[in-house]
Design an enzyme around this catalytic site. Sequence first.
Site, PDB file in Angstrom:
ATOM      1  N   ASN A  87      44.206  38.272  30.205  1.00 50.40           N
ATOM      2  CA  ASN A  87      43.203  37.632  31.045  1.00 50.40           C
ATOM      3  C   ASN A  87      43.840  37.255  32.379  1.00 50.40           C
ATOM      4  O   ASN A  87      44.959  36.724  32.403  1.00 50.40           O
ATOM      5  CB  ASN A  87      42.670  36.375  30.353  1.00 50.40           C
ATOM      6  N   HIS A 100      50.779  36.261  30.211  1.00 48.30           N
ATOM      7  CA  HIS A 100      50.838  36.441  28.755  1.00 48.30           C
ATOM      8  C   HIS A 100      49.890  37.533  28.301  1.00 48.30           C
ATOM      9  O   HIS A 100      48.823  37.737  28.871  1.00 48.30           O
ATOM     10  CB  HIS A 100      50.522  35.138  28.015  1.00 48.30           C
TER      11      HIS A 100
END
Length: 114
Positions: A87, A100
């Site tokens: 994201n 991440h």
Amino acid sequence: MSAAGCIFCKIVAGEIPATVVRRGDGMLAFKDVNPQAPTHLLVIPTHHVASLNDAKDPQLLGRLLGFARDVARDAGVAERGYRVVMNTNPDGGQTVFHLHLHLLGGRPMTWPPG
Ligand code: AMP
């Protein structure tokens, strides 16, 4: 280098607890605290990069992805399959601004994502 106030940098530093499943090669994988699938792991570089937009080193991204693949194998989801998600920024749903990958598996995934 860690960024002040970054929760994932604090996990890297051992200042807040996490269930770490793999570390090495400047990467860390640990369980997501709010799992969205039977297997939900986060894979991060140990040094601070805020988002994909800030990741200037393509080799870092390659190593991150390869690390996630190895984590998926060790988690036992590689053969049935899994999803990796990154994201990015508000419209992408990013809430923690330390680069991440989400590694999701253990159930069939649906498409399109929400
Ligand atoms: P994103 O919304 O893509 O930025 O993902 C951030 C993820 O970090 C979410 O899935 C959270 O559940 C997870 N998360 C937040 N704090 C922690 C923590 N202390 N330990 C493990 N996972 C966390």
